[in-house]
Design a protein around this motif. Structure first.
Motif, mmCIF file in Angstrom:
data_model
loop_
_atom_site.group_PDB
_atom_site.id
_atom_site.type_symbol
_atom_site.label_atom_id
_atom_site.label_comp_id
_atom_site.label_asym_id
_atom_site.label_seq_id
_atom_site.Cartn_x
_atom_site.Cartn_y
_atom_site.Cartn_z
ATOM 1 N N PHE A 14 0.853 -1.180 0.000
ATOM 2 C CA PHE A 14 0.000 0.000 0.000
ATOM 3 C C PHE A 14 0.894 1.237 0.000
ATOM 4 N N LEU A 15 0.657 2.182 -0.902
ATOM 5 C CA LEU A 15 1.451 3.408 -1.029
ATOM 6 C C LEU A 15 2.932 3.081 -1.204
ATOM 7 N N GLU A 16 3.188 2.145 -2.063
ATOM 8 C CA GLU A 16 4.533 1.592 -2.221
ATOM 9 C C GLU A 16 5.579 2.641 -2.604
ATOM 10 N N SER A 17 5.203 3.594 -3.451
ATOM 11 C CA SER A 17 6.183 4.576 -3.924
ATOM 12 C C SER A 17 6.629 5.533 -2.824
ATOM 13 N N GLU A 18 5.831 5.637 -1.740
ATOM 14 C CA GLU A 18 6.151 6.571 -0.661
ATOM 15 C C GLU A 18 6.888 5.929 0.502
ATOM 16 N N SER A 19 6.459 4.710 0.856
ATOM 17 C CA SER A 19 7.011 4.129 2.076
ATOM 18 C C SER A 19 6.864 2.616 2.056
ATOM 19 N N VAL A 20 7.976 1.908 2.025
ATOM 20 C CA VAL A 20 7.976 0.453 2.153
ATOM 21 C C VAL A 20 8.575 0.128 3.523
ATOM 22 N N ALA A 24 8.310 -5.641 11.066
ATOM 23 C CA ALA A 24 8.648 -5.372 12.465
ATOM 24 C C ALA A 24 8.511 -3.901 12.826
ATOM 25 N N ASP A 25 8.680 -3.026 11.851
ATOM 26 C CA ASP A 25 8.647 -1.592 12.109
ATOM 27 C C ASP A 25 7.299 -0.951 11.792
ATOM 28 N N ALA A 26 6.358 -1.708 11.257
ATOM 29 C CA ALA A 26 5.071 -1.150 10.828
ATOM 30 C C ALA A 26 4.039 -1.233 11.945
ATOM 31 N N ALA A 27 3.317 -0.129 12.162
ATOM 32 C CA ALA A 27 2.207 -0.128 13.115
ATOM 33 C C ALA A 27 0.921 -0.615 12.467
ATOM 34 N N VAL A 28 0.830 -0.466 11.131
ATOM 35 C CA VAL A 28 -0.370 -0.822 10.377
ATOM 36 C C VAL A 28 -0.053 -1.983 9.435
ATOM 37 N N VAL A 29 -0.937 -2.969 9.394
ATOM 38 C CA VAL A 29 -0.821 -4.055 8.426
ATOM 39 C C VAL A 29 -2.065 -4.050 7.535
ATOM 40 N N VAL A 30 -1.847 -3.905 6.238
ATOM 41 C CA VAL A 30 -2.922 -3.998 5.256
ATOM 42 C C VAL A 30 -3.038 -5.450 4.815
ATOM 43 N N ASP A 73 4.715 8.279 9.588
ATOM 44 C CA ASP A 73 4.582 8.263 11.043
ATOM 45 C C ASP A 73 4.332 6.857 11.575
ATOM 46 N N LEU A 74 3.566 6.069 10.816
ATOM 47 C CA LEU A 74 3.107 4.780 11.310
ATOM 48 C C LEU A 74 3.912 3.604 10.781
ATOM 49 N N GLY A 75 4.247 3.670 9.514
ATOM 50 C CA GLY A 75 4.790 2.507 8.829
ATOM 51 C C GLY A 75 3.657 1.579 8.439
ATOM 52 N N ILE A 76 3.582 1.251 7.146
ATOM 53 C CA ILE A 76 2.502 0.410 6.625
ATOM 54 C C ILE A 76 3.124 -0.804 5.939
ATOM 55 N N TYR A 77 2.679 -1.972 6.353
ATOM 56 C CA TYR A 77 3.131 -3.218 5.743
ATOM 57 C C TYR A 77 1.934 -3.912 5.109
ATOM 58 N N THR A 78 2.084 -4.395 3.886
ATOM 59 C CA THR A 78 1.022 -5.120 3.201
ATOM 60 C C THR A 78 1.401 -6.590 3.117
ATOM 61 N N CYS A 79 0.564 -7.441 3.694
ATOM 62 C CA CYS A 79 0.872 -8.867 3.701
ATOM 63 C C CYS A 79 0.431 -9.522 2.393
ATOM 64 N N ALA A 80 0.819 -10.766 2.194
ATOM 65 C CA ALA A 80 0.360 -11.534 1.038
ATOM 66 C C ALA A 80 -1.141 -11.750 1.143
ATOM 67 N N PRO A 81 -1.836 -11.871 0.009
ATOM 68 C CA PRO A 81 -3.296 -12.034 0.046
ATOM 69 C C PRO A 81 -3.726 -13.282 0.818
ATOM 70 N N LEU A 82 -4.827 -13.148 1.535
ATOM 71 C CA LEU A 82 -5.478 -14.275 2.196
ATOM 72 C C LEU A 82 -6.714 -14.677 1.399
ATOM 73 N N GLY A 111 0.080 -6.672 17.983
ATOM 74 C CA GLY A 111 -0.288 -5.291 18.263
ATOM 75 C C GLY A 111 -0.413 -4.403 17.042
ATOM 76 N N LYS A 112 -0.539 -5.005 15.860
ATOM 77 C CA LYS A 112 -0.691 -4.216 14.639
ATOM 78 C C LYS A 112 -2.134 -3.733 14.482
ATOM 79 N N PHE A 113 -2.300 -2.582 13.860
ATOM 80 C CA PHE A 113 -3.627 -2.113 13.485
ATOM 81 C C PHE A 113 -3.932 -2.693 12.113
ATOM 82 N N VAL A 114 -4.918 -3.588 12.058
ATOM 83 C CA VAL A 114 -5.229 -4.306 10.830
ATOM 84 C C VAL A 114 -6.262 -3.552 10.002
#
Length: 306
Positions: A14-20, A24-30, A73-82, A111-114
């Motif tokens: 998510f928003l790959e061009s801005e922040s990958v 471990a460092d991401a507060a948000v998981v998409v 501010d948060l760090g966003i990580y996108t997991c593999a599709p479920l 503790g991630k915000f999903v």
């Protein structure tokens, strides 16, 4: 192969061009969940997550309302599709719900915000089960939707997209349906029997105090937010399975969501049933923008701002 699948490829983040951000460092998981098996009118929501992730790369990282860049501010990580029905077309019902639940539980435990992105609304049963497995106290499921989704069974399945909120009620959780404008007799009877506090779209249109009243009606401190994109006005959100007239406006919706995050502890959210319209990017861009706004509101509620 469906042409819309070719039009909307799925990038990695998510928003790959801005922040990958590393996990471990991401507060948000998409969590993309491209599952579709029971939609009953306009189909294509299995391509929703890919379309949203693609559109997210066109978002501005800076949020002028919050005066910050949530992705930094948060760090966003996108997991593999479920529960990917593109890859596993026979996946259905209990198996899908179990796969979604089991896939999301570790993120909640960490503790991630999903932020889950569907896919049909039946997915939400698995997301909510995951939240319930990890969360020690009860929470309210706030539902933005055009439809009640409270049938016991539809077209032979209890895990039909039209039954998801009935399954949530069976988990013993309070619900708050908002922007509802289409139900069947069975749902009307259930609403009266269970005294479910519904905020009807036709009444909201004439009630400037509906946001205060809706939040005051939530009896728990914790909240899970599920959004069927048809809860919004199809004038700017046409890419849905059943575009009911009326619904939330953009700024009206944002005002409610920010207040919800400011006054309650939102433990996670999902955005469901985006079905991309070939030749248009309005719906997926708006959905990506909304997902990013919700991340920002959560960050603000956590004090995650420079």
């Amino acid at each position: 192969m469906d042409s819309s699948h070719e039009i909307f490829p799925q990038p990695k983040q998510f928003l790959e061009s801005e922040s990958v951000t590393p996990y471990a460092d991401a507060a948000v998981v998409v969590v993309p969940i491209p599952y579709e098996a029971t939609t009953s009118y306009r189909k294509g929501c299995q391509y929703g997550p890919g379309a949203v992730l693609e559109a997210s790369d066109q978002l501005e990282a800076y949020d002028e309302e919050l005066n910050t860049s949530p992705c930094h501010d948060l760090g966003i990580y996108t997991c593999a599709p479920l529960a990917d029905s593109n890859e596993h077309p026979t996946l259905a019902g209990d198996a899908m719900v179990t796969q979604v639940c089991d896939g999301i539980v570790p993120f909640v435990e960490d503790g991630k915000f999903v932020v889950a992105i569907g896919g049909e609304h039946a997915i939400t049963t698995g997301v909510v089960r995951a939240m319930q497995k990890v969360t020690s106290e009860s929470f309210t499921v706030v539902q933005i939707d055009a439809h009640g989704d409270m049938r016991d069974k539809f077209e032979g399945s209890q895990h039909n997209h039209a039954c998801v909120m009935r399954r949530v009620l069976e988990l013993g959780l309070p619900t708050l349906p908002i922007a509802i404008r289409a139900i069947c007799q069975e749902e009307a009877d259930l609403i009266r029997e269970k005294n479910i506090p519904v905020f009807w779209a036709r009444e909201m249109a004439d009630n400037p105090d509906w946001i205060d009243q809706a939040i005051a009606s939530i009896t728990t401190e914790k909240v899970f937010l599920t959004i069927d994109m048809d809860g919004f006005d199809p004038g700017f959100m046409p890419g849905v399975g059943t575009p009911e007239p009326g619904g939330l406006g953009w700024y009206e919706g944002l005002k409610f969501f920010r207040r919800l995050f400011q006054t309650k502890q939102v433990i996670g959210c999902d955005l469901m049933e985006l079905a991309p319209v070939p030749g248009s990017v309005v719906s997926e861009f708006s959905t990506a923008k909304l997902a990013y706004k919700l991340m920002g509101y959560w960050g603000e509620s956590q004090g995650k701002k420079p």
